[in-house]
Scaffold this active site. Structure first.
Site, PDB file in Angstrom:
ATOM      1  N   CYS A 116      -8.243  -0.150 -11.808  1.00  0.00           N
ATOM      2  CA  CYS A 116      -8.430  -1.398 -11.575  1.00  0.00           C
ATOM      3  C   CYS A 116      -9.808  -1.876 -11.449  1.00  0.00           C
ATOM      4  CB  CYS A 116      -7.615  -1.674  -9.936  1.00  0.00           C
ATOM      5  SG  CYS A 116      -7.183  -3.478  -9.803  1.00  0.00           S
TER       6      CYS A 116
ATOM      7  N   HIS B 286      -2.432   0.423 -10.587  1.00  0.00           N
ATOM      8  CA  HIS B 286      -2.118   1.441  -9.474  1.00  0.00           C
ATOM      9  C   HIS B 286      -0.787   2.224  -9.449  1.00  0.00           C
ATOM     10  CE1 HIS B 286      -5.583  -0.390  -7.424  1.00  0.00           C
ATOM     11  NE2 HIS B 286      -5.018  -1.402  -7.554  1.00  0.00           N
TER      12      HIS B 286
END
Length: 515
Positions: free
Chosen positions: A355, A439
């Site tokens: 991310c 994630h």
């Protein structure tokens, strides 16, 4: 028909509210009840995306798993994601609606960003929507177990409270207060918490739960009897200190699964070598639980680092997610970690960016949204350019990588334009540098094992992933341990009466009460 309810409050932050709530959920669902968790307002950088694309706190997602139900936005209607010491992004019913200063959110002048759907001092306006979510859950479930925030005796915030006694009083919820005896002073905490509440709030404080006790419970019992005499309230249980529970809480790094692996007996490595993983402890780190699945592997050692020297002996360096990508980039440069990452990439030594960490590894960042820093050069380790969009990406992608199926979830404003490299999930790979927005991908067991084999080969380690580690099964075991703690060490009959019937009448007032 309206289901029962209970609010689990705490004398302090990190007293154990999240894990006690999860334990009660697991105990009740094992009794055959249909249970849901709830937290009206959460402040955390550790979040999750539900199936319908709503962002909620990971603690509530974990509690939903404990209750064996699918998490929804109803379970955490307000989520605050700090961007600094003084401001947070406000997520309402799973969607971001603006950026507010603490003063602007809790009351007082100032604080909202242009175009926001919320303005200064509007926390009170969220009370009715939060209460409506709780009532909707209670109309569907046999019981709703609510988690408070911080302490219910935060007298400076009581006027606008929508998560502790404010919601308890409106919904007539009985309250059990959890205290962490491992910190010391638990009797003063219980007494002081009760004595600082208004009479109408005290009416709902049914009693206490001692958490993290070490030693002989009989030595504690005289104090519990004196506490009962002073407050008129009983203690519903003394929960022992349990090593390695490994459950997602809000922001406590030490309570995630990697801590559990360090504290508990872990199987030896399958191969001849261990694998050392260093996680850069970037500012505003988010979803640090991404590395828990690595720490669950026998022979994988995970540590958090903030100095360049600590990367030298690492076989894999992870640059994790962050709520402040540009701030994290500056921090990496200031500490010499950026240069150390560049050296690793040049030497073919493994680096994984997740991310915000993925964005940092790219060539260029254009940010007029999160930091408003404009054009910023990235580390240039991946052929990626990132532009921050006002609309947040919230998704639950499914795909494959390294020949294995993968699931994950996405929470980001940055939009990545991948300009080369080998495809890797939604990102790319160049040599031994990988980057993705996903994630949770390492929780996919087959993919995690394939990734670790690649890392071991690149690092020159004779490490072999265990063939049968199931992260999902490990998490279920931990949740069952929480249920066992409640079932074995709390007065479950009394707790069930509270949930079904509410706080007992005639509880005495403990002076002085709220100022």
């Amino acid at each position: 028909m309206r289901g029962g309810g209970l609010l689990v409050a705490g004398t302090t932050s990190d007293a154990g509210k999240s894990v006690v709530t999860a334990g009660i959920c697991r105990w009740l669902v094992r009794k055959g009840l249909k249970v849901a968790p709830f937290k009206g307002q959460n402040m955390s950088l550790n979040s999750f995306v539900t199936r319908e694309g709503a962002e909620i706190g990971r603690a509530q997602a974990m509690q939903a798993q404990a209750a064996r139900v699918e998490p929804t936005a109803l379970m955490n209607p307000v989520l605050l994601k700090p961007g600094s010491d003084r401001s947070s992004q406000v997520v309402l019913m799973g969607k971001p609606v603006g950026e507010l200063s603490a003063r602007g959110f809790f009351g007082g002048p100032g604080g909202s960003s242009p175009g926001t759907a919320l303005h200064g001092g509007r926390q009170k306006e969220l009370f009715e929507p939060v209460l409506a979510c709780l009532e909707e859950l209670r109309s569907t479930y046999d019981a709703v177990i609510c988690e408070g925030a911080g302490s219910p005796a935060e007298i400076n915030l009581r006027r606008t409270d929508i998560v502790n006694m404010g919601i308890a009083r409106a919904a007539r919820l009985p309250v059990v207060v959890v205290g962490d005896i491992d910190r010391g002073g638990v009797f003063a905490q219980f007494f002081g918490t009760t004595a600082l509440l208004a009479p109408e709030d005290q009416e709902l404080i049914a009693g206490y739960l001692v958490n993290k006790f070490r030693g002989d419970v009989t030595l504690l019992e005289p104090g519990l009897d004196m506490l009962h005499g002073l407050t008129g309230r009983r203690t519903f249980g003394v929960l022992p200190y349990a090593h390695g529970l490994g459950i997602d809480e809000e922001d406590g790094l030490r309570v995630s699964l990697r801590g559990a692996v360090r504290e508990s007996v872990v199987a030896p490595p399958v191969g001849e070598d261990v694998l050392r993983v260093a996680v850069c402890a970037v500012p505003l780190m988010s979803n640090f639980t991404d590395v828990d699945a690595l720490a669950a592997e026998p022979g994988v050692v995970v540590r958090f680092v903030d100095r360049a020297e600590e990367l030298v002996d690492a076989d894999l360096v992870v640059v994790p997610g962050t709520r402040g990508t540009v701030k994290a980039l500056a921090w990496l440069r200031e500490r010499g970690l950026a240069d150390a990452l560049a050296r690793r990439a040049a030497e073919g030594r493994p680096v994984l960016g997740i991310c915000g960490g993925f964005q940092v590894l790219g060539e260029h960042i254009e940010d007029e949204v999160e930091s408003r820093a404009g054009s910023v050069d990235g580390l240039g380790l991946l052929p990626v350019r990132v532009r921050f969009a006002r609309e947040k990406t919230l998704a639950r992608p499914v795909g494959s990588a390294l020949g294995e199926p993968v699931e994950g979830y996405e929470i980001h404003h940055g939009v990545a334009e991948v300009r080369g490299g080998e495809p890797f999930l939604d990102g790319c790979r160049v040599g031994s540098v990988w980057g993705t927005h996903w994630h949770g991908s390492l929780e996919s067991d087959g993919f995690r094992r394939a990734f670790l084999r690649e890392v071991a080969t690149a690092a020159g380690r004779r490490f072999v992933p265990a063939p049968d580690t199931s992260f999902g099964a490990l998490r279920e075991e931990q949740l069952d341990r929480l249920g066992d703690l409640i079932e074995e060490h709390a007065d479950t009959d009394a707790l069930l009466r509270l949930i079904e019937e509410g706080a007992p009448s005639g509880l005495p007032f403990v002076p002085p009460g709220a100022p």
